[in-house]
Design a protein around this motif. Structure first.
Motif, PDB file in Angstrom:
ATOM      1  N   SER A  43     -29.239 -15.711 -11.018  1.00  0.00           N
ATOM      2  CA  SER A  43     -29.918 -16.866 -11.619  1.00  0.00           C
ATOM      3  C   SER A  43     -28.577 -17.739 -11.977  1.00  0.00           C
ATOM      4  O   SER A  43     -27.461 -17.103 -12.356  1.00  0.00           O
ATOM      5  N   THR A  44     -28.768 -19.085 -12.070  1.00  0.00           N
ATOM      6  CA  THR A  44     -27.668 -20.066 -12.400  1.00  0.00           C
ATOM      7  C   THR A  44     -27.894 -20.961 -13.360  1.00  0.00           C
ATOM      8  O   THR A  44     -29.102 -21.346 -13.815  1.00  0.00           O
ATOM      9  N   GLY A  45     -26.888 -21.634 -13.999  1.00  0.00           N
ATOM     10  CA  GLY A  45     -26.899 -22.696 -14.944  1.00  0.00           C
ATOM     11  C   GLY A  45     -27.191 -23.881 -14.257  1.00  0.00           C
ATOM     12  O   GLY A  45     -27.163 -23.749 -12.875  1.00  0.00           O
ATOM     13  N   PRO A  46     -27.295 -24.919 -14.699  1.00  0.00           N
ATOM     14  CA  PRO A  46     -27.456 -26.384 -14.012  1.00  0.00           C
ATOM     15  C   PRO A  46     -26.025 -26.626 -13.193  1.00  0.00           C
ATOM     16  O   PRO A  46     -26.400 -27.383 -12.388  1.00  0.00           O
ATOM     17  N   ASP A  47     -25.010 -25.951 -13.284  1.00  0.00           N
ATOM     18  CA  ASP A  47     -23.820 -26.161 -12.274  1.00  0.00           C
ATOM     19  C   ASP A  47     -23.763 -25.021 -11.225  1.00  0.00           C
ATOM     20  O   ASP A  47     -23.527 -23.851 -11.639  1.00  0.00           O
ATOM     21  N   PRO A  48     -24.091 -24.989 -10.343  1.00  0.00           N
ATOM     22  CA  PRO A  48     -24.239 -23.973  -9.249  1.00  0.00           C
ATOM     23  C   PRO A  48     -22.921 -23.723  -8.615  1.00  0.00           C
ATOM     24  O   PRO A  48     -22.836 -22.808  -7.577  1.00  0.00           O
ATOM     25  N   THR A  49     -21.756 -24.180  -8.799  1.00  0.00           N
ATOM     26  CA  THR A  49     -20.727 -24.193  -8.458  1.00  0.00           C
ATOM     27  C   THR A  49     -20.204 -22.548  -7.848  1.00  0.00           C
ATOM     28  O   THR A  49     -19.977 -22.109  -6.891  1.00  0.00           O
ATOM     29  N   ILE A  57     -19.447 -17.612  -4.621  1.00  0.00           N
ATOM     30  CA  ILE A  57     -19.216 -16.143  -3.955  1.00  0.00           C
ATOM     31  C   ILE A  57     -19.753 -16.078  -2.832  1.00  0.00           C
ATOM     32  O   ILE A  57     -19.906 -14.830  -2.333  1.00  0.00           O
ATOM     33  N   GLN A  58     -19.995 -17.158  -2.108  1.00  0.00           N
ATOM     34  CA  GLN A  58     -20.124 -17.040  -0.544  1.00  0.00           C
ATOM     35  C   GLN A  58     -19.013 -17.545   0.231  1.00  0.00           C
ATOM     36  O   GLN A  58     -19.001 -17.574   1.453  1.00  0.00           O
ATOM     37  N   THR A  59     -17.766 -17.935  -0.437  1.00  0.00           N
ATOM     38  CA  THR A  59     -16.561 -18.334   0.131  1.00  0.00           C
ATOM     39  C   THR A  59     -15.915 -17.208   0.360  1.00  0.00           C
ATOM     40  O   THR A  59     -15.805 -15.949   0.235  1.00  0.00           O
ATOM     41  N   CYS A  60     -14.890 -17.442   1.755  1.00  0.00           N
ATOM     42  CA  CYS A  60     -13.761 -16.695   2.189  1.00  0.00           C
ATOM     43  C   CYS A  60     -12.803 -16.226   0.950  1.00  0.00           C
ATOM     44  O   CYS A  60     -12.175 -15.024   0.913  1.00  0.00           O
ATOM     45  N   GLY A  61     -12.732 -16.970  -0.009  1.00  0.00           N
ATOM     46  CA  GLY A  61     -11.706 -16.722  -1.003  1.00  0.00           C
ATOM     47  C   GLY A  61     -11.818 -15.678  -1.887  1.00  0.00           C
ATOM     48  O   GLY A  61     -11.081 -15.191  -2.677  1.00  0.00           O
ATOM     49  N   VAL A  62     -13.228 -15.423  -2.079  1.00  0.00           N
ATOM     50  CA  VAL A  62     -13.432 -14.191  -3.143  1.00  0.00           C
ATOM     51  C   VAL A  62     -13.714 -12.685  -2.220  1.00  0.00           C
ATOM     52  O   VAL A  62     -13.976 -11.814  -2.777  1.00  0.00           O
ATOM     53  N   LEU A  63     -13.259 -13.055  -0.903  1.00  0.00           N
ATOM     54  CA  LEU A  63     -13.224 -11.439  -0.294  1.00  0.00           C
ATOM     55  C   LEU A  63     -12.016 -10.638  -1.094  1.00  0.00           C
ATOM     56  O   LEU A  63     -11.167 -11.318  -1.575  1.00  0.00           O
ATOM     57  N   PRO A  64     -12.056  -9.236  -0.986  1.00  0.00           N
ATOM     58  CA  PRO A  64     -10.923  -8.824  -1.605  1.00  0.00           C
ATOM     59  C   PRO A  64      -9.707  -8.557  -0.945  1.00  0.00           C
ATOM     60  O   PRO A  64      -9.757  -8.837   0.215  1.00  0.00           O
ATOM     61  N   ASP A  65      -8.573  -8.190  -1.493  1.00  0.00           N
ATOM     62  CA  ASP A  65      -7.334  -8.147  -0.921  1.00  0.00           C
ATOM     63  C   ASP A  65      -7.512  -6.641   0.041  1.00  0.00           C
ATOM     64  O   ASP A  65      -8.290  -6.071  -0.030  1.00  0.00           O
ATOM     65  N   ASP A  66      -6.175  -6.564   0.661  1.00  0.00           N
ATOM     66  CA  ASP A  66      -6.243  -5.480   1.474  1.00  0.00           C
ATOM     67  C   ASP A  66      -6.368  -4.138   0.822  1.00  0.00           C
ATOM     68  O   ASP A  66      -6.712  -3.030   1.297  1.00  0.00           O
ATOM     69  N   LYS A  67      -6.032  -4.109  -0.578  1.00  0.00           N
ATOM     70  CA  LYS A  67      -6.158  -2.726  -1.127  1.00  0.00           C
ATOM     71  C   LYS A  67      -7.798  -2.618  -1.478  1.00  0.00           C
ATOM     72  O   LYS A  67      -8.109  -1.500  -2.239  1.00  0.00           O
ATOM     73  N   GLY A  68      -8.781  -3.567  -1.024  1.00  0.00           N
ATOM     74  CA  GLY A  68      -9.879  -3.540  -1.597  1.00  0.00           C
ATOM     75  C   GLY A  68     -10.323  -4.032  -3.090  1.00  0.00           C
ATOM     76  O   GLY A  68     -11.312  -3.824  -3.564  1.00  0.00           O
ATOM     77  N   GLN A  69      -9.223  -4.689  -3.735  1.00  0.00           N
ATOM     78  CA  GLN A  69      -9.351  -5.143  -5.164  1.00  0.00           C
ATOM     79  C   GLN A  69      -9.559  -6.686  -5.110  1.00  0.00           C
ATOM     80  O   GLN A  69      -9.282  -7.301  -4.321  1.00  0.00           O
ATOM     81  N   ALA A 129     -15.113 -26.971  -0.899  1.00  0.00           N
ATOM     82  CA  ALA A 129     -13.927 -27.643  -1.439  1.00  0.00           C
ATOM     83  C   ALA A 129     -14.126 -29.115  -1.587  1.00  0.00           C
ATOM     84  O   ALA A 129     -14.001 -29.555  -2.556  1.00  0.00           O
ATOM     85  N   GLN A 130     -14.972 -29.612  -0.688  1.00  0.00           N
ATOM     86  CA  GLN A 130     -15.257 -30.996  -0.787  1.00  0.00           C
ATOM     87  C   GLN A 130     -16.243 -31.347  -2.003  1.00  0.00           C
ATOM     88  O   GLN A 130     -15.961 -32.296  -2.999  1.00  0.00           O
ATOM     89  N   GLN A 131     -17.206 -30.459  -2.027  1.00  0.00           N
ATOM     90  CA  GLN A 131     -18.182 -30.621  -3.300  1.00  0.00           C
ATOM     91  C   GLN A 131     -17.567 -30.519  -4.796  1.00  0.00           C
ATOM     92  O   GLN A 131     -17.826 -31.153  -5.672  1.00  0.00           O
ATOM     93  N   GLN A 132     -16.421 -29.908  -4.650  1.00  0.00           N
ATOM     94  CA  GLN A 132     -15.788 -29.393  -6.097  1.00  0.00           C
ATOM     95  C   GLN A 132     -14.999 -30.837  -6.285  1.00  0.00           C
ATOM     96  O   GLN A 132     -15.030 -31.046  -7.542  1.00  0.00           O
ATOM     97  N   THR A 133     -14.769 -31.623  -5.628  1.00  0.00           N
ATOM     98  CA  THR A 133     -14.204 -32.816  -5.995  1.00  0.00           C
ATOM     99  C   THR A 133     -15.029 -34.081  -6.008  1.00  0.00           C
ATOM    100  O   THR A 133     -14.458 -35.396  -6.176  1.00  0.00           O
ATOM    101  N   GLN A 134     -16.295 -34.159  -5.628  1.00  0.00           N
ATOM    102  CA  GLN A 134     -17.185 -35.252  -5.439  1.00  0.00           C
ATOM    103  C   GLN A 134     -17.773 -35.487  -6.807  1.00  0.00           C
ATOM    104  O   GLN A 134     -18.807 -34.655  -7.438  1.00  0.00           O
ATOM    105  N   ILE A 135     -16.971 -36.395  -7.609  1.00  0.00           N
ATOM    106  CA  ILE A 135     -17.557 -36.794  -8.778  1.00  0.00           C
ATOM    107  C   ILE A 135     -18.836 -37.494  -8.549  1.00  0.00           C
ATOM    108  O   ILE A 135     -19.491 -37.361  -9.745  1.00  0.00           O
ATOM    109  N   ASP A 136     -19.009 -38.212  -7.710  1.00  0.00           N
ATOM    110  CA  ASP A 136     -20.471 -38.874  -7.403  1.00  0.00           C
ATOM    111  C   ASP A 136     -21.345 -37.707  -7.445  1.00  0.00           C
ATOM    112  O   ASP A 136     -21.308 -37.110  -6.111  1.00  0.00           O
ATOM    113  N   GLN A 137     -22.333 -37.386  -8.181  1.00  0.00           N
ATOM    114  CA  GLN A 137     -23.193 -36.295  -8.130  1.00  0.00           C
ATOM    115  C   GLN A 137     -24.168 -36.471  -7.055  1.00  0.00           C
ATOM    116  O   GLN A 137     -24.633 -35.348  -6.382  1.00  0.00           O
TER     117      GLN A 137
END
Ligand code: ATP
Ligand code: ATP
Ligand code: MG
Ligand code: MG
Lengths: 584, 319, 355, 306, 331
Positions: free
Chosen positions: A426-432, A437-449, A467-475
């Motif tokens: 469940s999420t608060g009003p900001d779903p960022t 948690i569906q981005t490649c950036g949160v995959l684990p490192d090679d040690k699995g950590q 990345a784009q939506q993070q900077t879109q101040i216009d909601q």
């Protein structure tokens, strides 16, 4: 008030108390460490923030009366209210705000709960008592949604050396210094008592006292509601909701969902550098199989049977409680319940059914047999599994249910040792964060950590939009980007959203006005904001009702006392008889 | 007036549907200062007889007959009266002092208990009396604080005797006071009992299955068989010239050392005692009797005179 | 008296030996005490080891659990920091050392579910648990022993039948279920029965009625959980008391007591009970484990803010360090109770004292 | 000679039975048991439940237990076709109740077998052999006794992963100590009896003494203790399941109460969902207890005398 | 009949069946207690077909010696031999030995396993020794020899269905089933009724006459020795203090302890007058010199002559002779 029965009511007739069910167990109220809703809600009454989420879950002025953004979008200037005082009389100024932000930015302990909110902040400053300036590293669209609780510098300065040890619970010698609609009176393992702050800047609360009480069983809470011990319970199960529907004095509300239940599919667990990890079944990397699974699920039935109709079939990634971000597939895109089509897809892909009714992979000869991990303490998970397994059997896929503890499930998840899992967010009003948690950036490192991925989903196109939506101040523009992202997720079938469950609330409407907003055509109310409701709820004006519960109370006390007397009497009687025996 | 006058005492136990007629009509009397011995084999009803005097039998026992103690019929008396008589006027020395003493209370406490219960004395005086009593039976008064298990078997039996004397009773009932004891200790205890009784003219009933022990201590002797007294008389006569064949067998069981008749010729009695459930027709000893006659099977035998102060229940004794 | 002289020489002897026995008895007691305490300490160490092994061999990933439980974003660096702060990066033996030290100093580790030291969670909950279990035990003991002794003194009578029957049934009832039923019937009100008791907690929130009012309020909240626990626990005491009394019934010392002229209930109270209590006391102390089990479920059903509820909540996450902490607490209390039982038994049973 | 002339009483039966049949003891036991009313009631109850549990798969189909295939009304009170009403997804509570006896009984019995085998073996050895082995075994037993049952069982289930296997292991590990202590105490008591000395004097060795004399005299106690252990094990099983440590997809009494509890059936006043599983537990546990007590009453000579 | 038997016995004494040489048994003291020297140097023989009575007060070590004879206790010093073969303490040797030397215990009710019926109880020895052929026949024979007739009446009964005398017969039958050479009986009648007592004693005497069985009978009852024994050994505090034929020892006792024992026996018209005071002596504290000296009435009379009793220990009485022996400085 209730235990006091008639007595308390007679003594202080005007005193009013709002007692609500705490969302979770509470133990400490140090805002730098709190995760659980039960504590967060109480803290939101005590520690102010730049903005608060109003009844529509949009940021609204709180400490800051207004704010401006520099043209490059990197500098935010907030105008802070004048003349606010902490509960101990010390002035509340922009200095406190800057001190708190700096603390979270520089102290790893203080960053425990709110660290991510300041990750993108380069610096903060308070040039004077009424101005607070935030400089961000890159443009940050959700800054207003992520304002952190502000604590009084003059009190917390001395706690910094061992922040962890401070529970921020009032004691006789040290009251909790706060600013908010309520002040902190006391905490007793299961409930927190707050007193109204009649000078609260957003309007004085209508109640004198606010109590948030934790019940370890939902039935106990409902019971308390029925007997008038509490006025609001927002944690109902469907069964309880139905059962309370016709109780006099109680009104039940359905509230827009703020979360979903989903089945995660392991489409190939990988590390950041693309190394495969875990024991996931490689067959699930085939989008056809994932799509067939999605087609084989009758979401409407789940809603009808498990939620008792109190919810909606799942589709978009953002729960429908946040209409500003929510997305629904078009009719043509929609993946409905269609086992025939699922079978057809699988047949076409060459997965032939064997004599046992299960399909096998033509290349490896391996059967389409997967593990399905569920949370053993979630009864809904078990119920879903009971539907899911036969549905999958109908399309020739074998599912083996594995109930696991929360921790076990998460451990397996992180290691990639899974095929399908039950999942719920469940999420608060900001779903960022939910999107993150569906981005490649949160995959684990090679040690699995260090991973924080939900289903090892990784798609560069999606990441770009993220990345784009993070900077879109216009909601509005941001919302459009989010919808695109949801479209991508929907078609990937890595997180098959099953349903959104309505929030089920019951309120003693004979005693309190609590719920905000108007129901839609289906009778569903907008998502409720605890901060807003607790601040704005008002007692129902004098109607001498609750006599029955008081009578019960009195009888209860009498019975209790009688029992104790009987026991004492027996002990005493035995003693007396002894002396009698000696005399004889 | 006799100290004790028992007439037609009968006791029946109710056990699981069966009636065990343990005592079947017993008469005897006891003068003050006199000692009566009761002998008989196991199960013959000795304990039942004496325990019924003070109504100490379990609820499953029903008692009939009269028990006149100093003229008062105890069988009809109120319970409160019985409780008052118990120990203050008639006390009991049980067999197996280890189990007859409460293991978790000191012997001092246990001796004091009846004193405090029956007499209006203070704790201090009761203590003093306890010390005296222990002294009189040859146990150091300091041992009053000891628990039963800390004493030897002989000492425990002495404590039992001291306890029985606590309220200066007029009657002591000693149920096999020496059975579990060693020869030497038994001799000591018997000596002690004889001395005490002789000095204070207490009436005593003593039970044993050893006729020679009884004959050495008692004035008169009664022999029980199957719930009845089958022979009674002065102890010396009874053991030297037994008239009932059962008494003869009992007397022979413990040989006199030096008596050539018993050398390498143990004498015993074949057969088992009769089943006490239900009626017994004729002489109950008949099946085991070496000298039985035809009439014995059918004729009801009762005690009848068999010499001066002697009675016997055997057809052969009939003049 | 004449006989006393005859027995003279022996007396001296026995006194001497008794004097010797006294001093050796005293030193034997210290010996015994030391041995028991050492045994208890070893048991405690074993418990600590078992606790550690249990909670360390478990496949765990507390960091991810926290991250996910928080519902808040955390990046890799934060997770690593968290790992470090939880001490998860240290070698096992070092963690064991820390754990033992924490246990000894009653720090008991750090709950990552609550973000607090386990001690600060456990300590405030000891009181309510002690109140609940203590009072229920007290009532159960009084009720159980009283009923058990009445039943055992006259086995087969109607009182015995009723007492034995009731205790059998209550022994068979699952505690949590009984709690739920009582909660429905007396806490919600069914049919004509009004709502008599609160549905949970230990006090009425916001209620301030002075000391008397507070006591009444707590008693009112205590009633249902206490009754539940009493019903389940007292049944065992009835059974134990009854059977140990029945074991005493045939003993000749009771006949002695009767022959002394004691009234029937004095025979029971002054002679039979002290003996029958000996085995009962030990069993009562040994059953502390059952009481703990009862407390966990009862506290869960009635939201009683004690260690049991804490355990239940820890179990749901599962919050391992917290579980470990409560596990150690519970074990320690059982060990302590066993020690007390041993010593008490020695104090109250002179026969054991002499050994 | 007198000894030779001892005459048999005429009413004694003079049937030459040859080697006295060992079944005689069993037959005696049987007839004594039949006379024990409460024992018989317990036995009948247990038989009924056992038959029910064993035959359940024959006449209850997967579809009856599947939430997905359920066709009944949701959480409805008893009515035609649903004698005990329905649960949340609309399954018949009666069928769930019957099927739910399987895990409870199975876990109870299996855990007890493990408990009793471990406990009896350790108790027997610790009681018969004196010295280091015995001391060590008793120490270990003491350590285990110091472990709180339910918390340990909880921990074990958490560690071993949830489900019936863990629960079974947890119950066995936490309850064998009782059996061990009991058996050891009884073994010591039996070993002190003179007939053991007589057997030794006749030439019996350790094994023979244990098997011929100690075991038969300890066996009844083991039997009694095991019926009581089953009762305890069933209670433990339902408690652990209630606490959410079972397999939530299994149908069992504990999980029924758990679901009623977590889903809020109590609020809904769904007594038909809460009462039956609890009562079933009570009845079965009571059944085992009654049987245990009856066996005890018959086999324990001390109790016979009373 | 008495005279012929006596002849048999006298011949037989020359060929000892069972012998103990300088046997001592010391029980280690536990938890700071001293060790108990329960048997402290004993020589004793039992001749073929002879009945020897071992007499003494409680705690003097009679039962311990009896258990040594059966091989249940391994003596700390000394040796036991059966028909001149020393007894070995290996399991096999013990087992073989136990075919020949059988034990009969004091309390027959306790000596029978309540779960074994009479047949099993009697057959137990045979089964243990693997002699399964003609089991039933041998059980029948043994039971008839023990006077349980007709056998069929008893076979299926359980111990609690028998009277005390019958129970003791069953125990004896169990011993007889193995055709032993010697029976060691530890107080075989002391828990039995007076009337039954004679029957059991008669049985032991008959077995000697009919089967040539030797027996050692342990008792504190002098009358028993007078009733059945050929020789009697009087034991005090782990030692034998006087040994000889029954007539010699009982009719003209020499040792003051024997005299005291005899005086303690009650008889008609004469209260037993205890010459000895005190409780049974304590084997953990054995006095120096003559171990009887603290209680000895003779020493008290002897004046200075009695000093030797305190200072000088007495030699252990020899075993080999059938002669009268007394261990006393003053006798
Ligand atoms: N409580 C009882 N219930 C049933 N029968 C009993 C009870 N007490 C004794 N009897 C029976 O009554 C008879 C006489 O018993 P009692 O104890 O008086 O004999 P006794 O002569 O004292 O024997 P002993 O020498 O063994 O003490 C026996 O057959 C015995 O079995
Ligand atoms: N297993 C043992 N451990 C320690 N001491 C023992 C043991 N067995 C016997 N004793 C001691 O040895 C001494 C002799 O005991 P034993 O049983 O041989 O005496 P007894 O002559 O048979 O006496 P009783 O007539 O009472 O049977 C006693 O003081 C006893 O306390
Ligand atoms: Mg008697
Ligand atoms: Mg002995």
């Amino acid at each position: 008030m209730v235990g006091a029965g008639t007595k308390a009511a007679a003594d202080t007739p005007k005193s009013s108390t709002l007692t609500v069910v705490a969302a979770t167990q509470m133990s400490a109220f140090n805002p730098f460490f709190s995760y659980a809703d039960g504590e967060l809600y109480v803290e939101s009454m005590l520690y102010p923030a730049l903005t608060y989420n109003d009844k529509n879950n949009e940021p609204a002025p709180y400490l800051a009366t207004k704010w401006t953004t520099s043209p490059d979008g990197l500098t935010w200037t907030f105008d802070i209210r004048k003349g606010l005082k902490w509960s101990d009389g010390q002035p509340l100024t922009a200095k406190d705000i800057a001190w708190t932000y700096n603390l979270v930015m520089t102290n790893t302990q203080a960053a425990t709960a709110n660290g991510t909110y300041v990750e993108n902040i380069a610096s903060v400053s308070a040039p004077n008592d009424t101005t607070f300036i935030v400089k961000t590293k890159t443009k940050q669209a959700n800054l207003l949604y992520e304002s952190i609780p502000v604590v009084p510098e003059h009190v917390w300065k001395s706690k910094v050396s061992n922040l962890k040890a401070y529970n921020a619970i009032p004691t006789a010698s040290e009251p909790v210094v706060s600013y908010g609609p309520y002040t902190f009176e006391s905490f007793k393992t299961t409930y927190a008592t707050l007193k109204a702050n009649k000078n609260f800047v957003l309007g004085a609360p209508k109640y004198d006292t606010l109590i948030s009480q934790y019940f370890s069983s939902t039935d106990a809470a409902v019971n308390a509601l029925k007997t008038g011990q509490i006025q609001e319970d927002g944690l109902l199960t469907a069964t309880q909701y139905k059962a309370l529907a016709n109780t006099p004095g109680i009104t039940t509300y359905r509230e827009e969902p703020s979360g979903w239940e989903a089945i995660e599919v392991n489409s190939g667990a990988k590390t950041k550098s693309g190394k495969s990890i875990g024991t996931g079944n490689p067959l699930l990397a085939d989008p056809t199989i994932r799509k067939a699974i999605a087609l084989g699920i009758d979401r409407q039935t789940l809603v009808t049977k498990i939620l008792d109709g109190l919810g909606a079939p799942g589709a978009g990634y953002v729960p429908s409680g946040y209409p500003q971000w929510a997305w629904q597939p078009t009719a043509s895109e929609k993946i409905g319940f269609d086992p025939a089509k699922a079978n057809q897809l699988l047949d076409q892909a060459g997965y032939k059914k064997g004599s046992d009714g299960y399909r096998t992979d033509p290349k490896t000869g391996k059967p389409l047999s997967f593990r399905f991990g569920i949370h053993s303490d979630e009864s809904d998970d078990a119920s879903i599994a009971q539907y899911f397994v036969p549905w999958m059997k109908a399309i020739g896929i074998k599912m083996t249910v594995q109930p696991m503890s929360f921790a076990q499930l998460n451990a397996n998840l992180a290691k990639g040792d899974w095929d399908l899992l039950m999942d719920g967010w469940s999420t608060g009003p900001d779903p960022t964060y939910l999107f993150s948690i569906q981005t490649c950036g949160v995959l684990p490192d090679d040690k699995g950590q260090g991973g924080n991925t939900d289903a090892f989903y990784c798609n560069p196109a999606y990441d770009k939009l993220y990345a784009q939506q993070q900077t879109q101040i216009d909601q509005n523009a941001r919302a459009a980007t989010m919808r695109k992202m949801q479209d991508i997720l929907y078609n990937a079938n890595a997180d098959i959203i099953l349903y959104y469950g309505d929030g089920l609330v019951a309120v003693r409407t004979d005693k309190t006005n609590y719920i905000t907003g108007k129901a839609d055509a289906q009778g569903v109310y907008p998502l409720q904001s605890a901060f807003y409701n607790w601040t704005h709820a008002s007692p129902v004006t004098a109607k001498a009702a609750s006599s029955s519960s008081n009578k019960g109370t009195v009888i209860g006390i009498v019975v209790g006392v009688v029992v104790i007397l009987i026991v004492l009497g027996v002990i005493f009687g035995l003693r007396r008889r002894r002396t009698a025996g000696d005399r004889e | 007036m006799s100290l004790l006058d028992v007439e037609d005492l009968a006791v029946t136990y109710q056990t699981g549907g069966d009636e065990v007629r343990a005592v079947r009509g017993v008469d005897f009397n006891l003068e003050p200062g006199q000692t009566l011995g009761i002998a008989g084999e196991s199960g013959s009803g000795k304990s039942t007889t004496v325990l019924s005097l003070l109504r100490l039998l379990p609820a499953s026992a029903s008692v009939a007959g009269t028990v006149r103690f100093k003229g008062e019929d105890l069988a009809q008396a109120k319970w409160s009266r019985i409780r008052a008589v118990r120990w203050a006027e008639a006390s009991v020395v049980f067999q197996g002092a280890m189990s007859a003493l409460n293991p978790v209370r000191t012997i001092g406490e246990q001796i004091r208990e009846p004193i405090l219960l029956h007499e209006k004395v203070g704790k201090r005086e009761a203590r003093a009396r306890t010390a005296e009593l222990l002294d009189s039976v040859g146990v150091s008064a300091q041992r009053a604080a000891a628990y039963p298990h800390e004493l030897s078997g002989g000492q425990r039996q002495r404590v039992m005797i001291a306890m029985a004397l606590a309220c200066k009773p007029e009657l002591i009932i000693a149920d096999e006071p020496t059975t579990a004891l060693d020869v030497i200790v038994q001799a000591q205890i018997l000596g002690l009992l004889t001395d005490l009784v002789a000095e204070s003219s207490i009436g005593m009933i003593m039970i044993s299955h050893d006729l020679s022990v009884l004959s050495s201590v008692c004035d008169r002797l009664a022999v029980m068989y199957a719930g009845k007294i089958i022979e009674i008389g002065p102890s010396k006569q009874l053991i030297t010239e037994p008239q009932h064949p059962y008494t003869k067998a009992l007397a022979g069981a413990f040989p006199t050392i030096g008596d050539p008749a018993s050398r390498l010729a143990p004498s015993g009695l074949a057969g088992d005692p009769p089943d006490l459930r239900g009626d017994l027709v004729g002489c109950p000893f008949e099946p085991r009797c070496p000298v039985s006659m035809e009439q014995c099977r059918t004729t009801e035998v009762t005690l009848w005179p068999a010499g001066p102060e002697r009675e016997s229940a055997c057809l052969r004794v009939l003049p | 008296m004449a006989s006393a002289n005859v027995l003279g020489p022996e007396l001296v002897d026995s006194e001497q030996s008794s004097g010797r026995a006294d001093s050796s008895e005293r030193s034997a007691f210290w010996w015994y005490l030391a041995r028991k305490i050492i045994t208890a300490l070893i048991s405690l160490l074993v418990v600590l080891v078992i606790g550690f092994v249990l909670f360390t061999i478990m496949p765990q990933n507390p960091v991810e659990s926290i991250a996910r439980a928080s519902g808040k974003p955390m990046d890799a660096a934060q997770l690593a920091a968290l790992r470090k702060s939880l001490g998860l990066d240290e070698p096992i033996w070092q963690r064991f050392g820390i754990y033992v030290w924490h246990s000894i100093t009653l720090h008991l580790g750090y709950s990552y579910g609550y973000n607090q030291s386990v001690a600060s969670l456990v300590l405030p909950r000891i009181g309510p648990t002690l109140l609940l279990t203590g009072l229920s035990t007290l009532i159960s003991i009084v009720l159980g022993l009283w009923l058990g002794s009445k039943a055992g003194w006259r086995p087969g009578r109607w009182l015995d039948r009723i007492a034995s029957g009731t205790s059998l049934v209550f022994w068979s009832v699952p505690t949590f279920w009984l709690g739920i039923i009582l909660l429905i019937v007396l806490g919600t009100g069914v049919g004509p029965i009004p709502t008599l008791f609160p549905s949970g907690g230990m006090t009425t929130p916001g209620f301030n009625g002075g000391p008397v009012g507070t006591v009444l309020d707590v008693a009112w909240h205590l009633a249902l959980p206490c009754v539940t626990l009493v019903l389940v626990v007292f049944a065992q005491y009835v059974t134990i008391m009854r059977s140990s009394l029945i074991d005493e019934l045939g003993n000749p010392y009771l006949l002695t007591a009767r022959a002394k002229g004691l009234r029937d209930d004095d025979v029971l109270r002054k002679h039979a009970l002290p003996n029958a209590l000996l085995p009962t006391v030990t069993v009562i102390f040994l059953q502390i484990g059952g009481l703990i089990s009862g407390a966990i479920t009862v506290e869960t059903v009635f939201s009683w803010p004690g260690l049991g509820l804490l355990t239940y909540n820890a179990l749901k996450i599962p919050d391992l360090e917290l579980l470990q902490g409560t596990f150690v607490m519970f074990s320690a209390s059982i060990i302590a109770m066993n020690l007390v039982a041993d010593l008490l038994y020695r104090v109250i049973d002179p026969r054991v004292r002499a050994q | 000679m007198t000894a030779a002339t001892q005459v048999p009483s005429p009413n004694q039966s003079v049937i030459n039975r040859g080697t006295p049949p060992r079944t005689q003891a069993l037959r005696n036991f049987g007839s004594a048991y039949v006379r024990n009313t409460w024992g018989m009631i317990g036995l009948v109850v247990l038989l009924a439940f056992t038959i029910m549990a064993l035959t359940a798969p024959v006449w209850i189909h997967d579809s009856d237990l599947s939430a997905a295939a359920a066709t009944g009304p949701l959480l409805a009170p008893p009515q035609h076709g649903y004698p005990l009403g329905t649960d949340q997804p609309g399954r018949s509570v009666l069928l769930l109740l019957i099927y739910g006896s399987r895990p409870s009984l199975a876990i109870g019995v299996i855990a007890t077998v493990a408990t009793v085998v471990i406990g009896a073996a350790i108790g027997l050895i610790a009681g018969h052999y004196q010295g280091i082995v015995s001391n060590l075994l008793m120490r270990v037993t003491d350590w285990f006794i110091a472990l709180p049952g339910l918390p340990l069982a909880i921990s074990l289930s958490v560690v071993l992963g949830q489900g019936p296997v863990s629960i079974t292991i947890a119950i066995a590990i936490t309850s064998w100590t009782g059996a061990a202590r009991l058996v050891r105490a009884q073994t010591l008591a039996v070993e002190a009896r003179p007939y053991i000395e007589r057997a030794r004097a006749l030439g019996a060795g350790n094994t023979q003494i244990m098997i011929r004399h100690v075991l038969p005299n300890v066996m009844p106690l083991i039997l009694v203790s095991s019926t009581l252990t089953v009762a305890g094990a069933i209670l433990s099983e339902t408690t652990l399941t209630f606490l959410g440590l079972g397999n939530p997809t299994d149908v069992s009494w504990g999980s029924m109460i758990n679901q009623a509890f977590t889903q809020g059936a109590i609020t809904a006043g769904a007594w038909w969902y809460v009462l039956p599983p609890g009562l079933a537990i009570v009845v079965v546990v009571l059944g085992f207890t009654l049987v245990g007590r009856a066996v005890e009453a018959i086999l324990n000579p001390r109790m016979v005398n009373r | 009949m008495t005279s012929t038997e006596r002849v048999v016995t006298d011949e037989a004494t020359n060929r000892p069946v069972l012998e103990v040489h300088d046997v001592s048994v010391t029980f280690p003291g536990r938890r700071g207690r001293r060790p108990a020297r329960a048997v402290d140097g004993v020589n004793l023989t039992v001749g073929s077909g002879e009945i020897v009575a071992l007499i003494g007060e409680s705690g003097c070590g009679k039962s311990t010696l009896a258990r040594v004879l059966v091989g249940l206790i391994k003596p700390t010093a000394g040796a036991v031999s059966y028909r001149s073969e020393p007894l070995g303490y290996r399991a096999a040797a013990l087992k073989e030995y136990r075919r020949h030397v059988q034990l009969v215990l004091q309390d027959p009710a306790a000596a029978l396993n309540p779960r074994q019926n009479v047949f099993d109880a009697v057959a137990e020895g045979l089964r243990l020794h693997g002699e399964r052929q003609n089991l039933t026949g041998r059980v029948h024979t043994a039971m008839e020899q023990a006077g349980l007739r007709p056998v069929e009446n008893y076979l299926a009964r359980y111990p609690h269905e028998l009277s005390g005398g019958q129970q003791q017969r069953v125990v004896i039958a169990g011993a007889l089933a193995l055709d032993p050479g010697v029976i060691v009986a530890d107080e075989p009648v002391s828990s039995l009724d007076a009337s039954v007592r004679g029957e059991i004693l008669k049985l032991i005497l008959d077995l000697r006459d009919q089967l040539g069985l030797s027996a050692l009978v342990v008792s504190h009852d002098l009358g028993l020795a007078w009733n059945i024994a050929d020789r009697v050994a009087v034991m005090y505090l782990g030692r034998i203090v006087e040994v000889g034929t029954v007539e010699e020892v009982l009719l003209s006792p020499k040792h003051p302890y024997t005299k005291s024992l005899i005086a303690a026996v009650a008889s008609a018209g004469r209260a037993p007058h205890p010459l000895l005071t005190g409780e049974p002596p304590d084997p953990t504290r054995i006095p120096s010199g003559c171990r009887f000296h603290p209680r000895c009435p003779l020493r008290a009379e002897a004046g200075e002559r009695g000093d030797i009793c305190v200072s000088t220990p007495l030699p252990i009485l020899a075993a080999d002779t059938g002669q009268r022996q007394v261990a006393c400085h003053l006798a």
